[in-house]
Motif scaffolding. Structure first.
Motif, PDB file in Angstrom:
ATOM      1  N   SER A 114       0.850  -1.184   0.000  1.00  0.00           N
ATOM      2  CA  SER A 114       0.000   0.000   0.000  1.00  0.00           C
ATOM      3  C   SER A 114       0.889   1.237   0.000  1.00  0.00           C
ATOM      4  N   TYR A 115       0.234   2.402  -0.179  1.00  0.00           N
ATOM      5  CA  TYR A 115       0.927   3.690  -0.132  1.00  0.00           C
ATOM      6  C   TYR A 115       0.475   4.441   1.111  1.00  0.00           C
ATOM      7  N   SER A 116       1.408   5.150   1.715  1.00  0.00           N
ATOM      8  CA  SER A 116       1.081   5.908   2.923  1.00  0.00           C
ATOM      9  C   SER A 116       1.954   7.152   2.978  1.00  0.00           C
ATOM     10  N   PRO A 117       1.345   8.305   3.254  1.00  0.00           N
ATOM     11  CA  PRO A 117       2.150   9.531   3.379  1.00  0.00           C
ATOM     12  C   PRO A 117       2.934   9.586   4.689  1.00  0.00           C
ATOM     13  N   ASP A 118       2.712   8.640   5.578  1.00  0.00           N
ATOM     14  CA  ASP A 118       3.383   8.665   6.877  1.00  0.00           C
ATOM     15  C   ASP A 118       4.767   8.024   6.843  1.00  0.00           C
ATOM     16  N   VAL A 119       5.154   7.446   5.732  1.00  0.00           N
ATOM     17  CA  VAL A 119       6.456   6.782   5.651  1.00  0.00           C
ATOM     18  C   VAL A 119       7.291   7.472   4.582  1.00  0.00           C
ATOM     19  N   THR A 120       8.588   7.373   4.759  1.00  0.00           N
ATOM     20  CA  THR A 120       9.528   7.965   3.797  1.00  0.00           C
ATOM     21  C   THR A 120      10.287   6.913   3.002  1.00  0.00           C
ATOM     22  N   GLU A 121      10.100   5.654   3.343  1.00  0.00           N
ATOM     23  CA  GLU A 121      10.744   4.546   2.649  1.00  0.00           C
ATOM     24  C   GLU A 121       9.868   3.315   2.812  1.00  0.00           C
ATOM     25  N   PRO A 122      10.090   2.279   2.027  1.00  0.00           N
ATOM     26  CA  PRO A 122       9.296   1.055   2.222  1.00  0.00           C
ATOM     27  C   PRO A 122       9.417   0.550   3.660  1.00  0.00           C
ATOM     28  N   THR A 123       8.279   0.440   4.322  1.00  0.00           N
ATOM     29  CA  THR A 123       8.258   0.136   5.753  1.00  0.00           C
ATOM     30  C   THR A 123       7.268  -0.986   6.021  1.00  0.00           C
ATOM     31  N   CYS A 124       7.613  -1.816   7.004  1.00  0.00           N
ATOM     32  CA  CYS A 124       6.706  -2.880   7.441  1.00  0.00           C
ATOM     33  C   CYS A 124       5.665  -2.266   8.372  1.00  0.00           C
ATOM     34  N   VAL A 125       4.452  -2.125   7.890  1.00  0.00           N
ATOM     35  CA  VAL A 125       3.399  -1.500   8.691  1.00  0.00           C
ATOM     36  C   VAL A 125       2.590  -2.533   9.464  1.00  0.00           C
ATOM     37  N   GLU A 126       2.766  -3.804   9.139  1.00  0.00           N
ATOM     38  CA  GLU A 126       2.044  -4.852   9.864  1.00  0.00           C
ATOM     39  C   GLU A 126       2.818  -6.163   9.729  1.00  0.00           C
ATOM     40  N   ILE A 127       2.948  -6.876  10.849  1.00  0.00           N
ATOM     41  CA  ILE A 127       3.636  -8.168  10.861  1.00  0.00           C
ATOM     42  C   ILE A 127       2.573  -9.256  10.809  1.00  0.00           C
ATOM     43  N   LEU A 128       2.489  -9.931   9.691  1.00  0.00           N
ATOM     44  CA  LEU A 128       1.496 -10.981   9.528  1.00  0.00           C
ATOM     45  C   LEU A 128       1.962 -12.307  10.122  1.00  0.00           C
ATOM     46  N   GLN A 129       3.262 -12.549  10.096  1.00  0.00           N
ATOM     47  CA  GLN A 129       3.824 -13.773  10.679  1.00  0.00           C
ATOM     48  C   GLN A 129       5.288 -13.517  11.014  1.00  0.00           C
ATOM     49  N   LEU A 130       5.682 -13.867  12.228  1.00  0.00           N
ATOM     50  CA  LEU A 130       7.051 -13.635  12.661  1.00  0.00           C
ATOM     51  C   LEU A 130       8.034 -14.455  11.829  1.00  0.00           C
ATOM     52  N   GLY A 131       9.228 -13.898  11.694  1.00  0.00           N
ATOM     53  CA  GLY A 131      10.312 -14.631  11.055  1.00  0.00           C
ATOM     54  C   GLY A 131      11.238 -15.210  12.112  1.00  0.00           C
ATOM     55  N   TYR A 132      11.963 -16.254  11.735  1.00  0.00           N
ATOM     56  CA  TYR A 132      12.875 -16.914  12.670  1.00  0.00           C
ATOM     57  C   TYR A 132      14.212 -17.145  11.976  1.00  0.00           C
ATOM     58  N   ARG A 133      15.272 -16.970  12.763  1.00  0.00           N
ATOM     59  CA  ARG A 133      16.617 -17.244  12.280  1.00  0.00           C
ATOM     60  C   ARG A 133      17.360 -18.096  13.299  1.00  0.00           C
ATOM     61  N   TYR A 134      18.244 -18.917  12.776  1.00  0.00           N
ATOM     62  CA  TYR A 134      19.103 -19.762  13.612  1.00  0.00           C
ATOM     63  C   TYR A 134      20.545 -19.355  13.346  1.00  0.00           C
ATOM     64  N   GLY A 135      21.094 -18.584  14.269  1.00  0.00           N
ATOM     65  CA  GLY A 135      22.413 -18.013  14.031  1.00  0.00           C
ATOM     66  C   GLY A 135      22.323 -16.990  12.912  1.00  0.00           C
ATOM     67  N   GLU A 136      23.085 -17.194  11.851  1.00  0.00           N
ATOM     68  CA  GLU A 136      23.026 -16.325  10.678  1.00  0.00           C
ATOM     69  C   GLU A 136      22.124 -16.894   9.589  1.00  0.00           C
ATOM     70  N   ARG A 137      21.507 -18.014   9.838  1.00  0.00           N
ATOM     71  CA  ARG A 137      20.682 -18.690   8.835  1.00  0.00           C
ATOM     72  C   ARG A 137      19.219 -18.337   9.034  1.00  0.00           C
ATOM     73  N   ILE A 138      18.559 -17.914   7.950  1.00  0.00           N
ATOM     74  CA  ILE A 138      17.137 -17.576   8.005  1.00  0.00           C
ATOM     75  C   ILE A 138      16.335 -18.861   7.823  1.00  0.00           C
ATOM     76  N   LEU A 139      15.609 -19.247   8.885  1.00  0.00           N
ATOM     77  CA  LEU A 139      14.754 -20.429   8.781  1.00  0.00           C
ATOM     78  C   LEU A 139      13.444 -20.101   8.079  1.00  0.00           C
ATOM     79  N   ARG A 140      12.890 -18.921   8.374  1.00  0.00           N
ATOM     80  CA  ARG A 140      11.648 -18.501   7.728  1.00  0.00           C
ATOM     81  C   ARG A 140      11.606 -16.983   7.706  1.00  0.00           C
ATOM     82  N   PRO A 141      11.381 -16.370   6.544  1.00  0.00           N
ATOM     83  CA  PRO A 141      11.311 -14.906   6.501  1.00  0.00           C
ATOM     84  C   PRO A 141      10.043 -14.400   7.173  1.00  0.00           C
TER      85      PRO A 141
END
Length: 240
Positions: free
Chosen positions: A159-186
Motif C-alpha cells: 500500500s501507499y502511505s504519506p506517513d512513511v519515507t521509505e518502504p516500511t513494514c506497517v504490519e507483521i502478519l507472521q514472525l520470522g525466525y533465524r538460527y544463528g546467521e541462517r534464516i529459517l523462515r522470513p
C-alpha cells in the motif's frame, strides 16, 4: 771381579703369550691390531676419513625424515580442522532442521497468547519450550515500523502511505525466525511506501494540441486559390 758382578749375566726373561688376559678374561689384541688402533687414533686417521661420508649421509637422511614428519603433521592438522568444521556444519544442519519443524508449534503458542488462552500448565510448558529453543540459538524477528528488507522479509500486502519515507513494514502478519546467521523462515509483512509524486502540469499558455497552435498554420479562409479555381480565359497577370 766376577761376570755376575759386572752385570754381564742377565736373569731369565718371561713373555706372556697367553691370548686370554687372566685379569679381564677378554681376548688380547695382537700387535698388528694395536698398531692399527694407534693409526686410527691419530688426527686425520682412517677412521675419521671413513666416518665423514657416513655423517653426511646420516645428516641428509635426518633432514629428509624431519621434512616428512613436518609434512605429515601439517596434513594431520588440516585434516583435524576439516573434520571439526564438518562436524559443526552437520550439527548446525541437524539443529536447524529440528527448529524449522517446531515453528508451527511456536505460531500456535503465539496465537494462543494473543487470545488469552495461554494459561495454567500450558503456559509453563510453552515458556519452557521457548526458553529451550532460545538456548539452542533460535531467535524471532519482525517488528512493526522497521524498514522493509527483501532478504529477510516477505511482502504479502502493499500500500501507499504519506506517513512513511521509505518502504516500511506497517504490519507483521507472521514472525520470522533465524538460527544463528541462517534464516529459517522470513517474516511475512504488509509493506507501505510513500505515494508516487504527481505528474507535472502543462504550462497555462501552451496550446492543447493540433495544428491550431502552430504559428505557421493557415486559417481556413486564407488558403490560396488553386489553378483549377481560375476562370477560363482570365489573364493570369498583366501583359506588356
Amino acid at each position: 771381579m766376577t761376570s755376575s758382578e759386572n752385570g754381564s749375566e742377565q736373569g731369565p726373561v718371561i713373555r706372556d703369550k697367553r691370548k686370554i688376559d687372566p685379569e679381564t678374561g677378554q681376548a688380547r689384541k695382537t700387535a698388528a691390531e694395536q698398531g692399527q688402533e694407534k693409526k686410527d687414533e691419530q688426527p686425520g686417521g682412517g677412521a675419521q676419513a671413513a666416518s665423514a661420508p657416513a655423517d653426511a649421509q646420516i645428516a641428509d637422511l635426518l633432514a629428509e625424515r624431519t621434512a616428512d614428519l613436518q609434512r605429515v603433521q601439517a596434513e594431520f592438522s588440516n585434516y583435524r580442522k576439516r573434520v571439526e568444521r564438518d562436524k559443526a556444519l552437520v550439527r548446525e544442519q541437524a539443529v536447524g532442521g529440528v527448529l524449522y519443524e517446531l515453528l508451527p508449534v511456536l505460531d500456535d503458542i503465539g496465537r494462543a497468547r494473543e487470545h488469552g488462552e495461554l494459561v495454567g500448565g500450558f503456559a509453563k510448558v510453552a515458556e519452557l519450550l521457548e526458553s529451550t529453543l532460545t538456548k539452542l540459538g533460535l531467535s524471532a524477528y519482525g517488528k512493526k515500523g522497521e524498514p522493509f528488507d527483501p532478504t529477510v522479509h516477505e511482502a504479502l500486502a502493499h500500500s501507499y502511505s504519506p506517513d512513511v519515507t521509505e518502504p516500511t513494514c506497517v504490519e507483521i502478519l507472521q514472525l520470522g525466525y533465524r538460527y544463528g546467521e541462517r534464516i529459517l523462515r522470513p517474516a511475512r509483512v504488509a509493506v507501505a511506501e510513500p505515494p508516487p509524486e504527481p505528474a507535472p502540469e502543462a504550462p497555462s499558455g501552451a496550446p492543447e494540441g493540433g495544428e491550431a497552435g502552430r504559428p505557421d498554420a493557415a486559417e481556413p479562409g486564407d488558403a490560396a486559390a488553386s489553378p483549377a479555381d481560375t476562370e477560363p480565359g482570365a489573364p493570369s497577370g498583366e501583359q506588356n
